[in-house]
Design a protein around this motif. Structure first.
Motif, short mmCIF file in Angstrom:
data_model
loop_
_atom_site.label_atom_id
_atom_site.label_comp_id
_atom_site.label_asym_id
_atom_site.label_seq_id
_atom_site.Cartn_x
_atom_site.Cartn_y
_atom_site.Cartn_z
N GLU A 61 0.83 -1.21 0.00
CA GLU A 61 0.00 0.00 0.00
C GLU A 61 0.86 1.26 0.00
N THR A 62 0.52 2.15 -0.92
CA THR A 62 1.14 3.46 -1.01
C THR A 62 0.02 4.47 -1.22
N PRO A 63 -0.05 5.51 -0.40
CA PRO A 63 -1.12 6.50 -0.60
C PRO A 63 -1.13 7.03 -2.05
N GLY A 64 -2.31 7.04 -2.63
CA GLY A 64 -2.48 7.55 -3.98
C GLY A 64 -2.21 6.54 -5.09
N VAL A 65 -1.83 5.31 -4.73
CA VAL A 65 -1.56 4.28 -5.74
C VAL A 65 -2.64 3.20 -5.64
N ASP A 66 -3.21 2.84 -6.78
CA ASP A 66 -4.24 1.81 -6.83
C ASP A 66 -3.67 0.48 -6.34
N LEU A 67 -4.43 -0.21 -5.49
CA LEU A 67 -3.97 -1.47 -4.91
C LEU A 67 -3.71 -2.52 -5.99
N ASP A 68 -4.55 -2.58 -7.02
CA ASP A 68 -4.33 -3.54 -8.11
C ASP A 68 -3.00 -3.26 -8.83
N ASP A 69 -2.67 -1.99 -9.00
CA ASP A 69 -1.39 -1.64 -9.62
C ASP A 69 -0.22 -2.07 -8.74
N SER A 70 -0.37 -1.93 -7.43
CA SER A 70 0.68 -2.35 -6.50
C SER A 70 0.85 -3.86 -6.51
N ILE A 71 -0.24 -4.60 -6.59
CA ILE A 71 -0.17 -6.07 -6.67
C ILE A 71 0.50 -6.47 -7.98
N ALA A 72 0.14 -5.81 -9.07
CA ALA A 72 0.76 -6.10 -10.37
C ALA A 72 2.26 -5.83 -10.34
N ALA A 73 2.66 -4.74 -9.68
CA ALA A 73 4.09 -4.43 -9.57
C ALA A 73 4.82 -5.49 -8.77
N LEU A 74 4.25 -5.92 -7.64
CA LEU A 74 4.87 -6.97 -6.84
C LEU A 74 4.97 -8.26 -7.65
N THR A 75 3.93 -8.57 -8.40
CA THR A 75 3.93 -9.76 -9.26
C THR A 75 5.08 -9.69 -10.25
N GLY A 76 5.28 -8.54 -10.86
CA GLY A 76 6.38 -8.36 -11.80
C GLY A 76 7.74 -8.52 -11.15
N HIS A 77 7.89 -7.97 -9.94
CA HIS A 77 9.16 -8.09 -9.22
C HIS A 77 9.45 -9.56 -8.89
N LEU A 78 8.42 -10.29 -8.47
CA LEU A 78 8.60 -11.70 -8.15
C LEU A 78 8.95 -12.50 -9.40
N ALA A 79 8.33 -12.17 -10.52
CA ALA A 79 8.60 -12.88 -11.77
C ALA A 79 10.06 -12.74 -12.19
N GLN A 80 10.66 -11.59 -11.91
CA GLN A 80 12.04 -11.31 -12.34
C GLN A 80 13.08 -11.71 -11.30
N ALA A 81 12.66 -11.98 -10.08
CA ALA A 81 13.61 -12.22 -8.99
C ALA A 81 14.30 -13.58 -9.12
N ASP A 82 15.54 -13.62 -8.73
CA ASP A 82 16.33 -14.85 -8.68
C ASP A 82 15.86 -15.66 -7.48
N ASP A 83 15.51 -16.92 -7.71
CA ASP A 83 14.97 -17.74 -6.62
C ASP A 83 16.01 -18.67 -6.01
N SER A 84 17.28 -18.47 -6.31
CA SER A 84 18.31 -19.36 -5.77
C SER A 84 18.64 -19.07 -4.31
N ASP A 85 18.27 -17.89 -3.82
CA ASP A 85 18.53 -17.50 -2.43
C ASP A 85 17.27 -16.77 -1.93
N LEU A 86 16.47 -17.45 -1.11
CA LEU A 86 15.20 -16.86 -0.66
C LEU A 86 15.40 -15.62 0.20
N ASP A 87 16.46 -15.57 0.99
CA ASP A 87 16.72 -14.36 1.79
C ASP A 87 16.94 -13.16 0.86
N ALA A 88 17.72 -13.35 -0.18
CA ALA A 88 17.98 -12.27 -1.14
C ALA A 88 16.71 -11.92 -1.91
N LEU A 89 15.91 -12.92 -2.25
CA LEU A 89 14.65 -12.68 -2.96
C LEU A 89 13.72 -11.83 -2.10
#
Length: 118
Positions: A61-89
């Motif tokens: 949640e960020t004031p002034g930002v649509d929640l669906d847009d924030s979920i989509a952004a997190l989804t994109g970050h997870l899609a691109q993240a390296d999963d070899s180290d969960l702490d770093a992810l």
């Protein structure tokens, strides 16, 4: 795996070769409202490489930002993240969602990665 929700944002599922997307989990009532509340459950098959990210709204949640847009952004970050180290992810996801700003709510983040081993 069986999931239930008490109104949190949708968990994000990542499957090798199938992409990353929010998982539709019908929300139940907020915890503690009704002692005998029923929570709808969602079943998800586990496959090797399956990753599930559960989080509270304070992460996105960020004031002034649509929640669906924030979920989509997190989804994109997870899609691109390296999963070899969960702490770093996890560090990557927290940083990508605004580690530099003052948060207005508590943050909880849980990442499960099923490797297919028992």
């Amino acid at each position: 795996m069986t999931l239930a929700s008490a109104g949190h944002p949708p968990p994000i599922m990542r499957l090798p070769g199938s992409g990353t997307r929010p998982l539709e989990v019908p929300p139940g009532p907020v915890l503690g409202i009704h002692a005998d509340a029923d929570f709808p459950v969602t079943e998800v098959p586990l496959r090797p490489g399956f990753m599930l990210t559960c989080y509270t709204d304070g992460l996105i949640e960020t004031p002034g930002v649509d929640l669906d847009d924030s979920i989509a952004a997190l989804t994109g970050h997870l899609a691109q993240a390296d999963d070899s180290d969960l702490d770093a992810l996890i560090d990557t996801l927290v940083a990508a969602t605004g580690a530099h700003r003052q948060r207005t709510d508590d943050v909880a983040l849980l990442v499960l990665h099923f490797l297919g081993q028992r």
